[in-house]
Design a protein around this motif. Structure first.
Motif, PDB file in Angstrom:
ATOM      1  N   GLN A 119      -4.633-109.264 -55.346  1.00 55.86           N
ATOM      2  CA  GLN A 119      -3.911-108.468 -56.344  1.00 55.86           C
ATOM      3  C   GLN A 119      -4.579-108.592 -57.707  1.00 55.86           C
ATOM      4  O   GLN A 119      -5.133-109.634 -58.050  1.00 55.86           O
TER       5      GLN A 119
ATOM      6  N   GLY B 280      -4.028-108.848 -61.511  1.00 56.78           N
ATOM      7  CA  GLY B 280      -2.920-109.259 -62.367  1.00 56.78           C
ATOM      8  C   GLY B 280      -2.872-108.533 -63.696  1.00 56.78           C
ATOM      9  O   GLY B 280      -1.798-108.289 -64.243  1.00 56.78           O
TER      10      GLY B 280
ATOM     11  N   LYS C 247       1.246-101.689 -52.741  1.00 60.64           N
ATOM     12  CA  LYS C 247       0.774-103.015 -53.131  1.00 60.64           C
ATOM     13  C   LYS C 247       1.060-103.269 -54.612  1.00 60.64           C
ATOM     14  O   LYS C 247       1.521-104.353 -54.998  1.00 60.64           O
ATOM     15  N   PHE C 248       0.799-102.264 -55.452  1.00 63.48           N
ATOM     16  CA  PHE C 248       1.079-102.424 -56.877  1.00 63.48           C
ATOM     17  C   PHE C 248       2.582-102.370 -57.173  1.00 63.48           C
ATOM     18  O   PHE C 248       3.030-102.911 -58.189  1.00 63.48           O
ATOM     19  N   SER C 249       3.357-101.734 -56.305  1.00 60.05           N
ATOM     20  CA  SER C 249       4.814-101.742 -56.490  1.00 60.05           C
ATOM     21  C   SER C 249       5.362-103.153 -56.359  1.00 60.05           C
ATOM     22  O   SER C 249       6.299-103.547 -57.065  1.00 60.05           O
ATOM     23  N   VAL C 250       4.768-103.932 -55.441  1.00 54.93           N
ATOM     24  CA  VAL C 250       5.192-105.311 -55.230  1.00 54.93           C
ATOM     25  C   VAL C 250       4.700-106.210 -56.360  1.00 54.93           C
ATOM     26  O   VAL C 250       5.411-107.090 -56.835  1.00 54.93           O
ATOM     27  N   ASN C 251       3.432-105.978 -56.799  1.00 51.74           N
ATOM     28  CA  ASN C 251       2.825-106.782 -57.861  1.00 51.74           C
ATOM     29  C   ASN C 251       2.225-105.862 -58.931  1.00 51.74           C
ATOM     30  O   ASN C 251       1.013-105.616 -58.950  1.00 51.74           O
TER      31      ASN C 251
ATOM     32  N   ALA D 247       0.493-104.447 -62.184  1.00 50.40           N
ATOM     33  CA  ALA D 247      -0.482-105.028 -63.109  1.00 50.40           C
ATOM     34  C   ALA D 247       0.034-104.929 -64.540  1.00 50.40           C
ATOM     35  O   ALA D 247       0.692-103.952 -64.912  1.00 50.40           O
ATOM     36  N   LYS D 248      -0.266-105.947 -65.327  1.00 48.09           N
ATOM     37  CA  LYS D 248      -0.071-105.834 -66.767  1.00 48.09           C
ATOM     38  C   LYS D 248      -1.246-105.036 -67.325  1.00 48.09           C
ATOM     39  O   LYS D 248      -2.383-105.235 -66.897  1.00 48.09           O
TER      40      LYS D 248
ATOM     41  N   GLN E 286      -6.591-117.553 -64.640  1.00 43.07           N
ATOM     42  CA  GLN E 286      -6.216-116.268 -64.033  1.00 43.07           C
ATOM     43  C   GLN E 286      -7.217-115.152 -64.341  1.00 43.07           C
ATOM     44  O   GLN E 286      -7.016-114.015 -63.933  1.00 43.07           O
TER      45      GLN E 286
ATOM     46  N   SER F 178      -8.421-112.564 -61.795  1.00 43.24           N
ATOM     47  CA  SER F 178      -7.581-111.451 -61.335  1.00 43.24           C
ATOM     48  C   SER F 178      -7.522-110.314 -62.345  1.00 43.24           C
ATOM     49  O   SER F 178      -6.679-109.421 -62.233  1.00 43.24           O
TER      50      SER F 178
ATOM     51  N   THR G  99      -8.894-104.373 -55.129  1.00 45.79           N
ATOM     52  CA  THR G  99      -8.000-105.182 -54.317  1.00 45.79           C
ATOM     53  C   THR G  99      -8.433-105.107 -52.854  1.00 45.79           C
ATOM     54  O   THR G  99      -9.109-104.173 -52.441  1.00 45.79           O
TER      55      THR G  99
END
Length: 456
Positions: free
Chosen positions: A50, A52, A303-307, A309-310, A395, A398, A455
């Motif tokens: 993912q 971040g 995938k982005f719905s779950v995590n 990105a900022k 981090q 990511s 990703t």
């Protein structure tokens, strides 16, 4: 490490411990040291489960305003030389000049142009242009920092009595100021004070040139903000239909995608992302027959719905400029989102989110957060963004950064981000992108189609 002063030999040892690649950044002429040296983060070619955080430049990556900046720089030279027509001076050289006037700080852009075109400048034309620009900025400019900088430049050039002059005082107390007032006052002040200014040297031309450039650029932005975009387009480019500010291809798809705001409905946008790639790259996407893009987009979006990105915008423009530009971009994004083949409930959700850029960005870093002498290719703006996003050094793996210029890619790597993606456009195709870990001429659509936003 307590020791803070090193011999040359000790400094070399410290440098050798910092990495294998370094960037040399030349500072403005009035800064010590002349050069700064940055160890660059190791290039990161990998993908991660993912992403971040995403760092994005504004001009050239998110939106198209470079033409306006270039116009304003060219107008600066014309005003400082008095060569207002194409028959007097043909204008900037696309291949020779553009790599030096896109992507760096305004000071560096103006320094380059003043060095190259110094022989064209006339001191009387420059002083007249400076007086006009100063009056415009002090009387009608909306950016407080710009007004303060102009006031200091007026004093530094030896015109402190300018502020007690009757013509200036009368304008300050006037409720409505029109263009003819500023022109008339500038001419009067030049007659009164022009000869009191000593001969201009190159550093003087740079300082005054910066004020002349900003006045023109801010005048354009104010007119766009007032809804005069079509009239301006006709004046500047003889095309009333031309958008002076608009998103780069695929931005309306990329921004909601990495926030997870499309959900599984992204499957309906396969044709849109392929069309955006074609617009940006100038060719059709080469692997159309061998991919099910609808399902790939759905999986990526989920995938982005779950995590989510900022996302940070990181620009060398001051806040006043970035606020107008990005606000205009988001107005256009909403009109494009309205036309997307998505369920009504999804469209309503997206339009609410995109009614203001403040609903979207987790960090909005501009030159106003730093200083003109610490802009790209210095790392400062990107380091500020990482801090505001709450991304620790551990981090950084990511994070992905997007830039369209040589100086921008260097700034990303200097800030510690190795996954640095160049998305060049017409005016920056001639830049050196050695600092980039990926070069995507298909822009953000290529990042989605080919790399799945890095990703796995």
């Amino acid at each position: 490490m307590k020791q803070t002063i090193f011999t040359r030999e000790e400094a070399v040892k410290q440098f050798e411990m910092q990495g294998d690649e370094f960037a040399i950044v030349e500072n403005p002429a009035f800064i010590h040291p002349r050069l700064d040296f940055y160890p660059l983060a190791k290039k990161n070619l990998s993908s991660v489960p993912q992403i971040g955080a995403i760092l994005m430049d504004m001009d050239g990556t998110t939106t198209t305003t470079e033409e306006l900046c270039i116009h304003s720089l060219e107008m600066m030279i014309r005003r400082m030389s008095g060569l207002m027509g194409k028959d007097n001076w043909i204008g900037l050289d696309h291949s020779a000049d553009y790599p030096h006037i896109i992507g760096n700080s305004t000071t560096k852009h103006v320094e380059y142009l003043c060095r190259k075109y110094h022989s064209l400048f006339r001191s009387d034309a420059t002083i007249k242009a400076f007086l006009y620009s100063s009056l415009w900025t002090l009387l009608t400019g909306k950016d407080k920092q710009r007004r303060e900088e102009v006031r200091n430049d007026v004093i530094n050039i030896g015109l402190s009595s300018f502020f007690e002059d009757g013509r200036y005082v009368a304008l300050i107390n006037k409720n409505i100021i029109v263009e003819s007032d500023i022109i008339s006052a500038a001419e009067s002040l030049f007659v009164r004070y022009g000869e009191k200014i000593s001969a201009l040297e190159l550093p003087d031309y740079v300082r005054l040139g910066i004020d002349i450039y900003y006045q023109r650029y801010h005048e354009i932005l104010e007119r766009i903000k007032k809804g005069e975009g079509s009239l301006l387009s006709q004046e500047l480019f003889a095309n009333a239909e031309k958008h002076l500010i608009e998103p780069m291809p695929g931005v309306e798809l990329f921004l909601p995608l990495v926030k997870g705001w499309f959900g599984s409905d992204a499957r309906y946008l396969d044709k849109e992302i392929l069309r955006s790639y074609e617009i940006k790259a100038g060719i059709s996407y080469p692997h159309v027959g061998s991919n099910n893009f609808a399902e790939s987009l759905a999986r990526l979006s989920t995938k982005f719905s779950v995590n989510p990105a900022k996302v940070a915008i990181v620009t060398s423009s001051i806040f006043y400029e970035a606020d107008i530009v990005v606000s205009e971009v988001f107005k256009i994004l909403t009109t494009r989102i309205e036309k997307m083949p998505l369920p009504e409930s999804r469209l309503h959700f997206l339009l609410e989110k995109f009614c203001s850029y403040q609903n979207y960005y987790d960090s909005f870093v501009t030159a106003s957060d730093s200083n003109e002498i610490r802009l790209k290719p210095h790392r400062d703006l990107y380091s500020i963004a990482l801090h505001q996003l709450g991304v620790t050094k551990e981090q950084f793996d990511s994070v992905v950064g997007f830039e369209d210029s040589e100086s921008g890619t260097i700034a990303i790597r200097a800030a510690g981000i190795g996954r640095c993606v160049a998305v060049p456009f017409a005016q920056t195709n001639g830049h050196n992108f050695l600092a980039a870990s990926h070069i995507c001429k298909g822009g953000l659509p290529e990042v989605v189609l080919t790399h799945s936003v890095f990703t796995v």
